[in-house]
Design a protein around this motif. Structure first.
Motif, short mmCIF file in Angstrom:
data_model
loop_
_atom_site.label_atom_id
_atom_site.label_comp_id
_atom_site.label_asym_id
_atom_site.label_seq_id
_atom_site.Cartn_x
_atom_site.Cartn_y
_atom_site.Cartn_z
N GLN A 30 0.85 -1.19 0.00
CA GLN A 30 0.00 0.00 0.00
C GLN A 30 0.88 1.24 0.00
N THR A 31 0.32 2.35 -0.45
CA THR A 31 1.03 3.61 -0.31
C THR A 31 1.05 4.00 1.16
N LYS A 32 2.01 4.82 1.51
CA LYS A 32 2.09 5.31 2.89
C LYS A 32 0.82 6.08 3.25
N TYR A 33 0.33 6.90 2.32
CA TYR A 33 -0.88 7.68 2.61
C TYR A 33 -2.06 6.76 2.88
N ALA A 34 -2.20 5.68 2.09
CA ALA A 34 -3.31 4.75 2.30
C ALA A 34 -3.21 4.08 3.67
N ARG A 35 -2.00 3.72 4.07
CA ARG A 35 -1.83 3.09 5.39
C ARG A 35 -2.23 4.04 6.51
N VAL A 36 -1.84 5.31 6.36
CA VAL A 36 -2.14 6.29 7.40
C VAL A 36 -3.63 6.64 7.42
N SER A 37 -4.22 6.91 6.27
CA SER A 37 -5.56 7.49 6.21
C SER A 37 -6.68 6.48 6.10
N PHE A 38 -6.39 5.27 5.62
CA PHE A 38 -7.46 4.31 5.39
C PHE A 38 -7.28 3.02 6.18
N GLY A 39 -6.43 3.05 7.17
CA GLY A 39 -6.22 1.88 8.01
C GLY A 39 -6.00 2.29 9.45
N ASN A 40 -5.79 1.28 10.29
CA ASN A 40 -5.58 1.52 11.72
C ASN A 40 -4.27 0.92 12.22
N GLU A 41 -3.34 0.66 11.28
CA GLU A 41 -2.02 0.21 11.70
C GLU A 41 -1.35 1.28 12.56
N ARG A 42 -0.49 0.86 13.46
CA ARG A 42 0.25 1.82 14.26
C ARG A 42 1.08 2.71 13.34
N TYR A 43 1.15 3.99 13.67
CA TYR A 43 1.91 4.93 12.84
C TYR A 43 3.37 4.49 12.71
N SER A 44 3.94 3.99 13.81
CA SER A 44 5.34 3.57 13.77
C SER A 44 5.53 2.39 12.81
N GLU A 45 4.54 1.49 12.73
CA GLU A 45 4.63 0.37 11.80
C GLU A 45 4.45 0.85 10.36
N VAL A 46 3.62 1.86 10.15
CA VAL A 46 3.45 2.43 8.82
C VAL A 46 4.79 2.94 8.29
N VAL A 47 5.52 3.63 9.15
CA VAL A 47 6.82 4.18 8.75
C VAL A 47 7.77 3.06 8.36
N GLU A 48 7.82 2.01 9.18
CA GLU A 48 8.73 0.88 8.90
C GLU A 48 8.37 0.22 7.57
N LYS A 49 7.09 -0.03 7.34
CA LYS A 49 6.68 -0.71 6.11
C LYS A 49 6.91 0.17 4.89
N SER A 50 6.67 1.47 5.04
CA SER A 50 6.88 2.38 3.91
C SER A 50 8.36 2.45 3.55
N GLU A 51 9.22 2.50 4.55
CA GLU A 51 10.66 2.55 4.28
C GLU A 51 11.13 1.25 3.61
N PHE A 52 10.59 0.13 4.06
CA PHE A 52 10.93 -1.15 3.43
C PHE A 52 10.49 -1.16 1.97
N GLN A 53 9.26 -0.72 1.71
CA GLN A 53 8.77 -0.68 0.34
C GLN A 53 9.64 0.23 -0.53
N GLY A 54 10.09 1.34 0.03
CA GLY A 54 10.94 2.25 -0.71
C GLY A 54 12.25 1.60 -1.11
#
Length: 520
Positions: free
Chosen positions: A444-468
């Motif tokens: 998912q895009t970082k924006y989708a994880r933040v705005s359309f989900g309930n994952e922890r913000y810290s996990e969103v950052v980790e997953k987005s950096e990995f995807q990058g």
């Protein structure tokens, strides 16, 4: 055996986050008292703390999820009556030939939206629900002046104008079992909490000020077409990016748009010297098309009459003291508004806090000797369990608060500049296509994880950096491997004519080291 009375929960701050916290506590049987510095927030004459007429907010999944879990069946429908779905950004600009253009950038390839809502409207609906509950009392014009978090006492100054001019305002003392501070970035609860908790605290103002403007609705409105009252698309967040500054517009359900100018303080100071002459030209140069929606004279009057306010970012830890107090929302993690997550993160704080409190309460009632305990020992156990719950809440929520604060700062760059960047658009395109065509990857895009989900913000950052990193590696592989293959062939050919060359060995080692560094 007498029934154990409900605990007394005091909420300081009657904004959206404080009101939701009061509702969660009331639904669990607490006797709830809500204290607010200002007059009744449903009164149109009440001056907001930021001294602006209205601020439109973006309600997304985290906030919606918290409202759903409040225990009030009618609340979400009541709130959604006044929302407008926004499916993406609308980028405004001018082509090299001088023509105006609009370019839509959807937030989500799956069609999910965020919702524009007026802060005052949301606040009013929450307070209306609270006022109907028998175990909730609302106290307006009450300023927190002191708190003892060991003895669980607090003092409030009553600022209702009942005192004489030369007399000190009347002060009341209250007792409480549990205090929730939801009183904003300049929190009085946090100020007094810092006298008890060993709290690390960081406050930062970014070099950007903001000023509010307003686009009026159309005068000639079709009775059969509600969209006709909007002068621009009501289903987008409109952005005029300016590289180092920007102008945005968010729709309101009356057909108007609440607009905000974000600008470095030096630029504000320059425009303030001669707004009549400088402001219209500045807008026409950097925000093309705005003066066709806001007449230059209105632009100037709104710029001169509305305050030019700072943007603050606050991080602190822990968010609690023992079992007696906790801070949520902006009181714990005020952030710049560029991710639209300030209110959503605060509402999520409330949901997470009470889920942890509920978990520990269930553990308490499952103790084998709980039925035989008296009220005194039960109360002591409840305090101990609440203390453990608050410690767990701080440990869980602090990393997420730090993460969303950083994301909000980074998103300012995205909104004002990256939306025009080919590399930003390419990454967004690739991530969205992966989410559609190979959904099992969980991409998912970082924006989708933040705005359309309930994952922890810290996990969103980790997953987005990995995807990058994966995307960068894949891009380098797709572009670089053919080149690398050609180089290897060339080098092998040279090797045949220069066996044993130290220079060639050095070249090969350097080449493979460079490839390895990219993949790392």
């Amino acid at each position: 055996m007498a029934e154990t009375p409900g605990q007394k929960t005091v909420v300081v701050g009657a904004g959206p986050v404080g009101s939701l916290a009061a509702l969660y506590a009331a639904q669990r049987g607490d006797d709830v008292e809500v204290y607010e510095l200002r007059n009744d927030l449903r009164d149109p004459s009440t001056t907001p703390l930021n001294f602006t007429r209205s601020i439109n907010l973006a309600l997304s999944e985290r906030g919606i999820h918290a409202l759903k879990n409040s225990g009030s069946d009618a609340l979400l429908d009541h709130v959604f009556d006044a929302t407008i779905p926004m499916r993406g950004r609308m980028i405004h600009g001018r082509t090299p030939t001088g023509d105006l253009y609009e370019e839509a950038q959807d937030y989500d390839i799956h069609g999910r939206t965020i919702f524009a809502i007026d802060r005052a409207g949301l606040n009013s609906r929450l307070l209306d629900v609270l006022e109907q509950l028998p175990n909730v009392k609302l106290f307006f014009n009450h300023k927190l002046t002191g708190a003892d978090f060991r003895k669980c006492k607090a003092w409030f100054e009553i600022q209702d104008g009942s005192s004489n001019k030369n007399d000190r305002a009347r002060e009341v003392e209250i007792d409480f079992d549990f205090m929730i501070g939801a009183d904003g970035a300049h929190s009085a609860v946090r100020h007094h909490l810092m006298k008890y908790a060993r709290m690390d605290y960081k406050q930062e103002y970014i070099d950007t000020l903001w000023c509010e403007f307003r686009i009026e609705p159309k005068a000639d409105v079709s009775p059969v077409d509600p969209v006709s009252k909007f002068v621009i698309s009501p289903n987008h967040l409109h952005i005029w990016p300016g590289r180092v500054f920007m102008f945005i517009a968010i729709p309101s359900d009356d057909g108007s748009f609440t607009c905000t100018l974000f600008l470095p303080s030096a630029e504000f100071a320059h425009l303030e010297t001669q707004p009549d002459q400088l402001l219209p030209e500045f807008f026409d140069r950097h925000f093309p098309g705005v003066t066709s929606h806001i007449a230059p004279k209105d632009l100037i009057s709104q710029f001169t009459q509305n305050p030019h306010l700072p943007l603050i970012s606050i991080n602190c830890k822990p968010h609690h003291f023992q079992a007696s107090a906790v801070i949520v929302g902006d009181a714990a993690h005020a952030m710049v508004p560029f991710y639209g997550q300030g209110m959503n993160a605060g509402l999520e704080d409330v949901r997470v806090l009470f889920s942890i409190l509920d978990k520990h309460a269930i553990q308490e009632t499952n103790q084998p000797d709980s039925e035989g305990s008296d009220n005194g020992s039960t109360a002591v156990a409840s305090v101990a369990k609440r203390g453990l719950a608050l410690a767990e809440y701080s440990a869980l929520r602090v990393p997420d608060a730090f993460a969303i604060n950083d994301l909000a700062l980074q998103n300012y760059i995205e909104m004002r500049a990256s939306v025009l960047s080919p590399s930003y658009r390419l990454r967004k395109y690739l991530e969205e296509r992966l989410s559609v065509h190979v959904p099992w990857l969980g991409w998912q895009t970082k924006y989708a994880r933040v705005s359309f989900g309930n994952e922890r913000y810290s996990e969103v950052v980790e997953k987005s950096e990995f995807q990058g990193r994966v995307l960068l590696g894949g891009l380098v592989g797709a572009v670089g491997l053919p080149v690398l293959t050609g180089l290897i062939v060339l080098l092998r050919w040279r090797l045949a004519g220069a066996r044993g060359s130290n220079v060639l060995g050095t070249q090969l080692r350097g080449l493979f080291g460079w490839v390895a560094s990219i993949w790392r």
